[in-house]
Design a protein around this motif. Structure first.
Motif, PDB file in Angstrom:
ATOM      1  N   LEU A  96       0.825  -1.209   0.000  1.00 33.29           N
ATOM      2  CA  LEU A  96       0.000   0.000   0.000  1.00 33.29           C
ATOM      3  C   LEU A  96       0.862   1.263   0.000  1.00 33.29           C
ATOM      4  O   LEU A  96       0.418   2.319  -0.455  1.00 33.29           O
ATOM      5  CB  LEU A  96      -0.930   0.015   1.221  1.00 33.29           C
ATOM      6  N   ALA A  97       2.088   1.146   0.498  1.00 30.83           N
ATOM      7  CA  ALA A  97       2.944   2.334   0.617  1.00 30.83           C
ATOM      8  C   ALA A  97       3.659   2.680  -0.689  1.00 30.83           C
ATOM      9  O   ALA A  97       4.233   3.757  -0.812  1.00 30.83           O
ATOM     10  CB  ALA A  97       3.966   2.116   1.733  1.00 30.83           C
ATOM     11  N   ARG A  98       3.635   1.762  -1.668  1.00 33.17           N
ATOM     12  CA  ARG A  98       4.341   2.051  -2.921  1.00 33.17           C
ATOM     13  C   ARG A  98       3.741   3.286  -3.592  1.00 33.17           C
ATOM     14  O   ARG A  98       2.532   3.486  -3.521  1.00 33.17           O
ATOM     15  CB  ARG A  98       4.212   0.868  -3.894  1.00 33.17           C
ATOM     16  N   PRO A  99       4.555   4.098  -4.254  1.00 37.78           N
ATOM     17  CA  PRO A  99       3.978   5.214  -5.000  1.00 37.78           C
ATOM     18  C   PRO A  99       3.156   4.683  -6.174  1.00 37.78           C
ATOM     19  O   PRO A  99       3.448   3.617  -6.716  1.00 37.78           O
ATOM     20  CB  PRO A  99       5.197   5.991  -5.491  1.00 37.78           C
ATOM     21  N   ALA A 100       2.131   5.434  -6.544  1.00 37.56           N
ATOM     22  CA  ALA A 100       1.286   5.021  -7.671  1.00 37.56           C
ATOM     23  C   ALA A 100       2.065   5.125  -8.979  1.00 37.56           C
ATOM     24  O   ALA A 100       2.932   5.984  -9.120  1.00 37.56           O
ATOM     25  CB  ALA A 100       0.044   5.891  -7.727  1.00 37.56           C
ATOM     26  N   ALA A 101       1.744   4.230  -9.897  1.00 37.44           N
ATOM     27  CA  ALA A 101       2.338   4.308 -11.238  1.00 37.44           C
ATOM     28  C   ALA A 101       1.870   5.594 -11.911  1.00 37.44           C
ATOM     29  O   ALA A 101       0.736   6.019 -11.719  1.00 37.44           O
ATOM     30  CB  ALA A 101       1.913   3.098 -12.058  1.00 37.44           C
ATOM     31  N   THR A 102       2.744   6.185 -12.677  1.00 33.77           N
ATOM     32  CA  THR A 102       2.336   7.397 -13.381  1.00 33.77           C
ATOM     33  C   THR A 102       2.059   7.034 -14.831  1.00 33.77           C
ATOM     34  O   THR A 102       2.436   5.972 -15.301  1.00 33.77           O
ATOM     35  CB  THR A 102       3.448   8.454 -13.330  1.00 33.77           C
ATOM     36  N   GLY A 103       1.381   7.917 -15.514  1.00 31.82           N
ATOM     37  CA  GLY A 103       1.084   7.634 -16.918  1.00 31.82           C
ATOM     38  C   GLY A 103      -0.275   8.175 -17.264  1.00 31.82           C
ATOM     39  O   GLY A 103      -0.473   9.390 -17.305  1.00 31.82           O
ATOM     40  N   VAL A 104      -1.227   7.280 -17.458  1.00 24.92           N
ATOM     41  CA  VAL A 104      -2.517   7.715 -17.971  1.00 24.92           C
ATOM     42  C   VAL A 104      -3.439   8.325 -16.912  1.00 24.92           C
ATOM     43  O   VAL A 104      -4.411   8.982 -17.246  1.00 24.92           O
ATOM     44  CB  VAL A 104      -3.247   6.544 -18.657  1.00 24.92           C
ATOM     45  N   ALA A 105      -3.159   8.082 -15.635  1.00 25.92           N
ATOM     46  CA  ALA A 105      -4.036   8.589 -14.581  1.00 25.92           C
ATOM     47  C   ALA A 105      -3.189   8.797 -13.332  1.00 25.92           C
ATOM     48  O   ALA A 105      -2.051   8.345 -13.277  1.00 25.92           O
ATOM     49  CB  ALA A 105      -5.149   7.582 -14.295  1.00 25.92           C
ATOM     50  N   ASP A 106      -3.726   9.480 -12.353  1.00 25.87           N
ATOM     51  CA  ASP A 106      -3.005   9.580 -11.085  1.00 25.87           C
ATOM     52  C   ASP A 106      -4.005   9.472  -9.938  1.00 25.87           C
ATOM     53  O   ASP A 106      -5.203   9.338 -10.173  1.00 25.87           O
ATOM     54  CB  ASP A 106      -2.178  10.869 -11.015  1.00 25.87           C
ATOM     55  N   GLU A 107      -3.507   9.520  -8.707  1.00 26.88           N
ATOM     56  CA  GLU A 107      -4.404   9.244  -7.585  1.00 26.88           C
ATOM     57  C   GLU A 107      -5.485  10.313  -7.438  1.00 26.88           C
ATOM     58  O   GLU A 107      -6.566  10.034  -6.941  1.00 26.88           O
ATOM     59  CB  GLU A 107      -3.598   9.057  -6.296  1.00 26.88           C
ATOM     60  N   GLU A 108      -5.164  11.531  -7.874  1.00 24.36           N
ATOM     61  CA  GLU A 108      -6.182  12.588  -7.829  1.00 24.36           C
ATOM     62  C   GLU A 108      -7.279  12.317  -8.846  1.00 24.36           C
ATOM     63  O   GLU A 108      -8.444  12.611  -8.610  1.00 24.36           O
ATOM     64  CB  GLU A 108      -5.536  13.951  -8.149  1.00 24.36           C
ATOM     65  N   ARG A 109      -6.871  11.829 -10.005  1.00 21.31           N
ATOM     66  CA  ARG A 109      -7.831  11.565 -11.080  1.00 21.31           C
ATOM     67  C   ARG A 109      -7.597  10.153 -11.610  1.00 21.31           C
ATOM     68  O   ARG A 109      -6.900   9.942 -12.602  1.00 21.31           O
ATOM     69  CB  ARG A 109      -7.667  12.598 -12.199  1.00 21.31           C
ATOM     70  N   PRO A 110      -8.192   9.159 -10.937  1.00 17.85           N
ATOM     71  CA  PRO A 110      -7.932   7.758 -11.286  1.00 17.85           C
ATOM     72  C   PRO A 110      -8.756   7.277 -12.487  1.00 17.85           C
ATOM     73  O   PRO A 110      -9.599   8.006 -13.010  1.00 17.85           O
ATOM     74  CB  PRO A 110      -8.364   7.018 -10.020  1.00 17.85           C
TER      75      PRO A 110
END
Ligand SMILES: *Cc1c(COP(=O)(O)O)cnc(C)c1O
Length: 712
Positions: A96-110
């Protein structure tokens, strides 16, 4: 914290308050399905109280609620057991602590993924079959890849029907209620006063109220709408009772709830998706409700709908015309009129968007057509299904050639950690290096398979087959006793199942186009295979649609033959096919048979699950197998479309028997001095090396990112 996350924390601390303190860690694990695909996860729960674990359907929340105080104290006093649970928690926390993958979406806009069913685990029965199993695998793989994704569905109180087969071989359906309070699900509450969040969705004349459950799947939250609340009238409360309710009006209400209600729920939760992925047409109305934000900003419906279309994508799953739901225009106007009006458009306009030819007043409304018009990208689920879909829907683009129809494909794949059996996983851990499952999209990951000693591979196959045979002996006796079969027959037929015999699986929906009847095309030849010197044993499972008598007759015919021939003791029909039965079958079967009538198999995924466990495929060149078969990694029947169905059946049956008799059986039973079938294990290696990476969910999601989610 994301919406509902605090509700999960509070539910797990409430659960832990009844546990001896060293077991509090189990309450934290119970509310996230991540344990289900961590090695040792299921075992850690099972070891609390194995009998209780089975009795509560492997539901960890119920296990911790229902286990006796003595058993809990015993587990709490076992230091090594507690240490194993703590290791699982460490893995979860790290994940759960891993940073989110970047690219087509992000945590603000999944990415927001919408689907009518999710097959995550047997303990959450909100799925029917392949579509749900695939959606479940997508969520788990998205979590493994740290893809920012949230999912939306419905919390069906009675799930899909359960299946029993009576002594005449006829399928009976029944429904079992599940209590969401006792599932790893929590009600999402409002931040203001911590009361359950309420969504309002106009469906026809009713203002339907829904509450929202959250289920955590690793890093991915799944939000499930539920109309069974006291504010609703009986009919509205029924909407989320049965998955794919047989009443068309209720089903339409489910789709409005899933699409419009689901999109409204995301808004209420403060989630603004970068991309909306409608998985199958059931979710199509999400696009409609998504336009509300733009409308409120003053934009006209047409422009708002187009703006939403630019971030909406759609996956179609069925080349069978009957699988694409249609509704009389009046019914759609009635159900969606109020929503349409509030969006500044009309029920008529919505209906036009769902017709192949908008001006044809006689044409009903189709959810697939609507979804195609509401999305910027669309795809089928195998290369061939992409072709079939372009042909099927070209009418929507009358000015284009068939090759120009904008429907592509992303071939399905399976989540490997969920489907690999423990013995095979341990073998691959040793030979492929740590973390191989995370690298499963890369063919290089599987190159070391060639160097695995054949004895080791064969030993794993034997272990997994033996587990399956033990399970089948037990289940088949239970089901036969319940059916009223004579006791001698029950016991004799259980003994007929042999852990050393070539074991063949055929498990899929019992629709006539899946052609189970090919296995009985020539009863004498089937009899010879089952009762020969080098015998085979056959395991069958699958549900027929409750209204499909043709499908039900397939099983009944099988029962009729069985009554005449003793060798048919080596054929077992396992009732109530579900994720648990599927895992056993794909783990243990040596050969997996799939003989749909081409081109009606969109993809198929159960064979991929079997490949991961070293099983070999004998399939029609349709769906995924048309891409997977390379001539030496399994066996194939021709995939041509032939309007002469009886002729094609006869040809395919003849070829099926020939392959079984002269290739499959000899290859399995020809052994070297050490008892190893060298040709068979060589074929296993080739199958695993070529097919696992190509049909992994890792490859599938990478392609969704590349070809579908990424705006062009
Ligand atoms: C994988 C799976 C399916 C889909 O398999 P097909 O090959 O598409 O028939 C259906 N039901 C369950 C329970 C599954 O696990």
């Amino acid at each position: 914290m994301s919406a509902g996350a605090e509700d999960i924390v509070r539910a797990s601390s409430a659960l832990s308050s009844r546990l001896p303190w060293p077991l509090a860690v189990l309450a934290r694990l119970a509310y996230n399905y991540r344990w289900a695909w961590l090695p040792d996860g299921p075992e850690v729960f099972a070891d609390v109280d194995a009998a209780r674990w089975a009795a509560c359907g492997r539901n960890p929340v119920r296990l911790l609620q229902e286990t006796s105080a003595e058993a809990l104290l015993r587990a709490a006093a076992d230091g090594s057991h507690v240490a194993r649970a703590e290791q699982l928690e460490a893995a979860l926390v790290e994940d759960l602590a891993r940073p989110a993958a970047t690219g087509v979406a992000d945590e603000e806009r999944p990415i927001a993924f919408f689907c009518a069913e999710y097959g995550l685990h047997v303990s959450l029965p909100i799925y029917a079959g392949g579509l749900g199993a695939l959606a479940g695998d997508i969520l788990k793989e998205a979590s493994d890849r740290a893809l920012p994704l949230v999912a939306v569905g419905l919390m069906y109180r009675h799930g899909y029907f359960r299946q029993r087969v009576d002594h005449t071989g006829w399928q009976q359906e029944y429904w079992v209620p599940t209590d969401p309070e006792r599932s790893p699900a929590v009600l999402v509450t409002t931040a203001d006063d911590r009361t359950p969040l309420r969504i309002r969705v106009p469906i026809g004349a009713d203002d339907v109220v829904a509450q929202v459950w959250r289920v955590d799947v690793g890093r991915v939250p799944l939000f499930l709408l539920d109309t069974d609340v006291p504010e609703n009238a009986r009919v509205a409360r029924w909407i989320t009772t049965r998955l794919y309710d047989s009443d068309p009006q209720t089903r339409l209400a489910q789709y409005v709830l899933l699409g419009c209600g689901g999109a409204a729920a995301l808004r209420a939760l403060g989630i603004t998706p970068a991309i909306v992925h409608m998985n199958e047409g059931h979710a199509a109305f999400a696009a409609l409700e998504m336009t509300r934000t733009a409308i409120e900003g003053g934009t006209q419906f047409g422009a708002a709908f187009e703006a939403v279309r630019q971030r909406t994508v759609f996956t179609t799953h069925t080349p069978v015309p009957a699988g694409n739901d249609t509704y009389p225009s009046d019914q759609v106007r009635a159900a969606l009129g109020p929503v349409a009006q509030s969006l500044g458009t009309s029920g008529d306009e919505i209906v036009r968007l769902g017709r192949s030819r908008p001006d044809d007043e006689h044409e009903p409304f189709g959810v697939t057509q609507f979804a195609l018009r509401a999305s910027r990208a669309a795809n089928g689920v195998s290369r061939r299904h992409g072709e079939v879909s372009r042909d099927m829907w070209r009418v929507l683009w009358p000015e284009r050639e068939v090759d120009g129809v904008p429907i592509g494909h992303v071939t399905n794949g399976v989540h490997i950690p969920s489907w690999v059996g423990a013995p095979m996983r341990r073998l691959l851990d040793r030979h492929l290096g740590a973390g191989w499952a995370l690298r499963s999209a890369d063919p290089a990951t599987f190159e070391p398979i060639d160097a695995i000693p054949a004895e080791e591979l064969w030993a794993v196959r034997g272990d997994q087959r033996r587990h399956l045979v033990e399970y089948v002996r037990d289940r088949s006796q239970l089901q036969r006793i319940a059916r009223g079969d004579p006791r001698e027959y029950v016991e004799a037929s259980a003994r007929a199942f042999d852990p050393e015999v070539l074991t063949i699986g055929f498990a899929r929906r019992l629709a006539t186009y899946k052609r189970l009847h090919l296995l009985l095309h020539d009863v004498q030849r089937s009899f010879a295979l089952l009762g020969g010197e080098r015998p085979v044993q056959l395991l069958l499972a699958g549900k027929a649609h409750p209204r499909d008598d043709g499908g039900k007759r397939l099983v009944q015919d099988l029962f009729a033959v069985r009554a005449q021939q003793r060798a048919f003791e080596r054929v077992v029909f396992l009732e109530d096919y579900n994720l648990g039965v599927a895992a056993r079958l794909v783990g243990g079967c040596d050969l997996w048979i799939n003989v749909p009538r081409p081109p009606l198999e969109a993809s198929g995924t159960s064979g991929m699950k079997n490949v991961v466990n070293g099983g070999l495929q004998l399939s029609v060149l349709d769906g995924w197998w048309a891409e997977g078969h390379d001539g030496a990694n399994g066996w194939a029947l021709s995939g041509e479309v032939d309007p002469d169905e009886a002729g094609q059946d006869a040809r395919h049956a003849g070829e099926l028997y020939r392959l079984l008799e002269s290739e499959v059986v000899p290859e399995f039973y020809d052994r070297d001095a050490a008892g190893i079938p060298q040709a068979w294990t060589a074929r296993m290696k080739r199958s695993m090396r070529t097919l696992i990476p190509a049909f992994s969910a890792a490859r599938m999601l990478a392609e969704y990112e590349e070809r579908v989610y990424r705006a062009r």
